[in-house]
Design a protein around this motif. Sequence first.
Motif, PDB file in Angstrom:
ATOM      1  N   GLN A  77       0.908  -1.126  -0.131  1.00  0.00           N
ATOM      2  CA  GLN A  77       0.091   0.062  -0.028  1.00  0.00           C
ATOM      3  C   GLN A  77       0.868   1.376  -0.054  1.00  0.00           C
ATOM      4  O   GLN A  77       0.341   2.230  -0.657  1.00  0.00           O
ATOM      5  N   GLU A  78       1.920   1.488   0.957  1.00  0.00           N
ATOM      6  CA  GLU A  78       2.838   2.439   0.960  1.00  0.00           C
ATOM      7  C   GLU A  78       3.561   2.553  -0.608  1.00  0.00           C
ATOM      8  O   GLU A  78       3.729   3.678  -1.026  1.00  0.00           O
ATOM      9  N   ILE A  79       4.116   1.510  -1.124  1.00  0.00           N
ATOM     10  CA  ILE A  79       4.509   1.596  -2.505  1.00  0.00           C
ATOM     11  C   ILE A  79       3.842   2.039  -3.577  1.00  0.00           C
ATOM     12  O   ILE A  79       4.026   2.872  -4.418  1.00  0.00           O
ATOM     13  N   ARG A  80       2.195   1.649  -3.732  1.00  0.00           N
ATOM     14  CA  ARG A  80       1.420   1.941  -4.412  1.00  0.00           C
ATOM     15  C   ARG A  80       1.113   3.570  -4.393  1.00  0.00           C
ATOM     16  O   ARG A  80       1.010   4.390  -5.442  1.00  0.00           O
TER      17      ARG A  80
ATOM     18  N   ARG B 246       3.053   5.696  -2.964  1.00  0.00           N
ATOM     19  CA  ARG B 246       4.272   6.482  -3.526  1.00  0.00           C
ATOM     20  C   ARG B 246       4.439   6.873  -4.858  1.00  0.00           C
ATOM     21  O   ARG B 246       4.563   7.680  -5.467  1.00  0.00           O
ATOM     22  N   ASP B 247       4.017   5.824  -5.564  1.00  0.00           N
ATOM     23  CA  ASP B 247       3.954   5.530  -7.126  1.00  0.00           C
ATOM     24  C   ASP B 247       2.890   6.548  -7.678  1.00  0.00           C
ATOM     25  O   ASP B 247       2.963   7.304  -8.429  1.00  0.00           O
ATOM     26  N   GLU B 248       1.637   6.699  -6.947  1.00  0.00           N
ATOM     27  CA  GLU B 248       0.592   7.438  -7.549  1.00  0.00           C
ATOM     28  C   GLU B 248       0.885   8.769  -7.039  1.00  0.00           C
ATOM     29  O   GLU B 248       0.586   9.741  -8.074  1.00  0.00           O
ATOM     30  N   SER B 249       1.715   8.885  -6.017  1.00  0.00           N
ATOM     31  CA  SER B 249       2.012  10.524  -6.010  1.00  0.00           C
ATOM     32  C   SER B 249       3.029  11.009  -6.809  1.00  0.00           C
ATOM     33  O   SER B 249       3.036  12.275  -7.144  1.00  0.00           O
ATOM     34  N   LYS B 250       4.000  10.314  -7.255  1.00  0.00           N
ATOM     35  CA  LYS B 250       5.094  10.766  -7.778  1.00  0.00           C
ATOM     36  C   LYS B 250       4.902  10.669  -9.610  1.00  0.00           C
ATOM     37  O   LYS B 250       5.506  11.016 -10.367  1.00  0.00           O
ATOM     38  N   GLY B 251       3.718   9.760 -10.064  1.00  0.00           N
ATOM     39  CA  GLY B 251       3.349   9.535 -11.297  1.00  0.00           C
ATOM     40  C   GLY B 251       4.400   8.310 -11.727  1.00  0.00           C
ATOM     41  O   GLY B 251       4.779   7.667 -10.995  1.00  0.00           O
ATOM     42  N   CYS B 252       4.398   8.149 -13.180  1.00  0.00           N
ATOM     43  CA  CYS B 252       5.079   7.039 -13.685  1.00  0.00           C
ATOM     44  C   CYS B 252       6.059   7.563 -14.825  1.00  0.00           C
ATOM     45  O   CYS B 252       5.918   8.435 -15.426  1.00  0.00           O
ATOM     46  N   CYS B 253       7.432   7.150 -14.279  1.00  0.00           N
ATOM     47  CA  CYS B 253       8.579   7.431 -14.978  1.00  0.00           C
ATOM     48  C   CYS B 253       8.992   8.889 -14.914  1.00  0.00           C
ATOM     49  O   CYS B 253       8.182   9.709 -14.140  1.00  0.00           O
ATOM     50  N   SER B 254       9.839   9.367 -15.882  1.00  0.00           N
ATOM     51  CA  SER B 254      10.077  10.709 -15.792  1.00  0.00           C
ATOM     52  C   SER B 254       9.010  11.878 -16.492  1.00  0.00           C
ATOM     53  O   SER B 254       9.099  12.842 -15.819  1.00  0.00           O
ATOM     54  N   PHE B 255       8.294  11.255 -17.282  1.00  0.00           N
ATOM     55  CA  PHE B 255       7.192  12.159 -17.661  1.00  0.00           C
ATOM     56  C   PHE B 255       5.734  12.047 -16.738  1.00  0.00           C
ATOM     57  O   PHE B 255       4.902  12.763 -17.083  1.00  0.00           O
TER      58      PHE B 255
ATOM     59  N   PRO C  95      -2.953  -4.542 -15.574  1.00  0.00           N
ATOM     60  CA  PRO C  95      -3.265  -3.399 -15.012  1.00  0.00           C
ATOM     61  C   PRO C  95      -1.951  -2.852 -14.228  1.00  0.00           C
ATOM     62  O   PRO C  95      -1.913  -1.582 -13.665  1.00  0.00           O
ATOM     63  N   LYS C  96      -0.841  -3.540 -14.173  1.00  0.00           N
ATOM     64  CA  LYS C  96       0.456  -3.090 -13.632  1.00  0.00           C
ATOM     65  C   LYS C  96       1.450  -3.083 -14.667  1.00  0.00           C
ATOM     66  O   LYS C  96       2.390  -3.997 -14.589  1.00  0.00           O
ATOM     67  N   PRO C  97       1.589  -2.277 -15.839  1.00  0.00           N
ATOM     68  CA  PRO C  97       2.704  -2.423 -16.694  1.00  0.00           C
ATOM     69  C   PRO C  97       3.886  -2.103 -16.012  1.00  0.00           C
ATOM     70  O   PRO C  97       3.854  -1.319 -14.977  1.00  0.00           O
ATOM     71  N   SER C  98       5.139  -2.400 -16.579  1.00  0.00           N
ATOM     72  CA  SER C  98       6.248  -2.173 -15.938  1.00  0.00           C
ATOM     73  C   SER C  98       7.320  -0.840 -16.485  1.00  0.00           C
ATOM     74  O   SER C  98       6.909  -0.843 -17.821  1.00  0.00           O
ATOM     75  N   CYS C  99       7.481  -0.084 -15.852  1.00  0.00           N
ATOM     76  CA  CYS C  99       8.203   0.964 -16.159  1.00  0.00           C
ATOM     77  C   CYS C  99       9.613   0.780 -16.230  1.00  0.00           C
ATOM     78  O   CYS C  99      10.377   1.274 -15.086  1.00  0.00           O
TER      79      CYS C  99
END
Length: 411
Positions: free
Chosen positions: A282-285, A287-296, A307-311
């Motif tokens: 839950q903490e990892i998810r 954190r990912d949602e707050s930062k977005g996906c990858c540099s863009f 549902p969970k593609p790899s960046c």
Amino acid sequence: MGCMFSHLAAKFAFFPPSPPTYHLTKNPDGKLSAVSASSSSTFPAAGDSSIDVRVVKTRRGNKVAAFYLRNPNARLTLLYSHGNAADLGQLVDLFVQLKVNLRVNLMGYDYSGYGASTGKPSEYDTYADIEAVYECLQTEYGVGQEDLILYGQSVGSGPTLHLASKLPRLRGVVLHSGILSGLRVLCHVKFKFCCDIYSNVNKIKKVKCPVLVIHGTEDDVVNWLHGNRLWKMAKEPYEPLWIKGGGHCNLEIYPDYIRHLYRFMQDMENTTTKSRLKKIWQEIRRRDESKGCCSFKLCRPKCPSCPKPSCDCGECGCCKCECPSLKGCFSCCKKPSCVGCCCPKFKCCNCFGKPTCPKCSCWKCLKCSESECCRSCCCAGCFSWLCCCGGRKRKELKTRGGDTTVAKSEG
């Protein structure tokens, strides 16, 4: 200069009682007993099976004395690493109190050169000491890391964090008047020396279990700032206990000490491996949602098959989807400029910006077979942007009669 600092740090870290406060004797039945040097009392007493006295051999060739206190009502085991000016003879009464009040099994040991342990104390000997004692807990008492809590007082925080950084499924860690490093206690420096000992400031980052920090605000040996920084650097910090007016060696006399420690033990006992993993995910998810996906900061595609593609692109920020219907849709390194997608197999999350076509509100994905709605646009400029589908540079729209077809020219 470096050797002088290293020598001073070692002098701070290791100050064993001389002479030792106890010695070991062998009983007629072959078991070991400890005899106090001050009162000549023997423990365990005759017929007392709740205390085991053991000698454990380390990988560096030393023999380490250890006491195991058994509690029949306990589920967890506490592995206690004491401070720099004590040995087991001085701590056995405290061990009995902790065993009863915290309802735990407890293993305490002396470092090499302390008490009845052989050898001379050093940083790497203490690492070998705690590893040997942990192995003894595993083989002789069946204690796994999931049921183990490491307790380090003062210099004992060094071997405690050394072992904790190597055990990913450890139940918990307690740092009692812990240090950031040896030289940071003496010199109050904020940088690292190659000759420094017990680099807890680096090892605390590798600990993956809850960490309870206990420190006195008036500690004149190890400043309170050491404990505060260790708590802030922990990955999973537990509510700390700052004992107002507490010093370096008297925290056990404060009522808050045993109350807070008992609450921590209860929380650790009620925490299962499954719930811990759920909390971590839950903490990892989050954190990912707050930062977005990858540099863009691209949002994740809402595809039912992936549902969970790899960046996994290190520099360009691509999101590579494994869904066959979307393969290649996110394989480019450019940020598409679109708002949404009318293709039922790829629902965009409105994170790509404005469309270039004023008459079209969709992003047309030409690689999807169900994108018939993409062919009904009357504006040729709708496909003038660089598409991310398969690397095509330009899409041209041609109209013949009443039907609309799309011709793709390779760039």
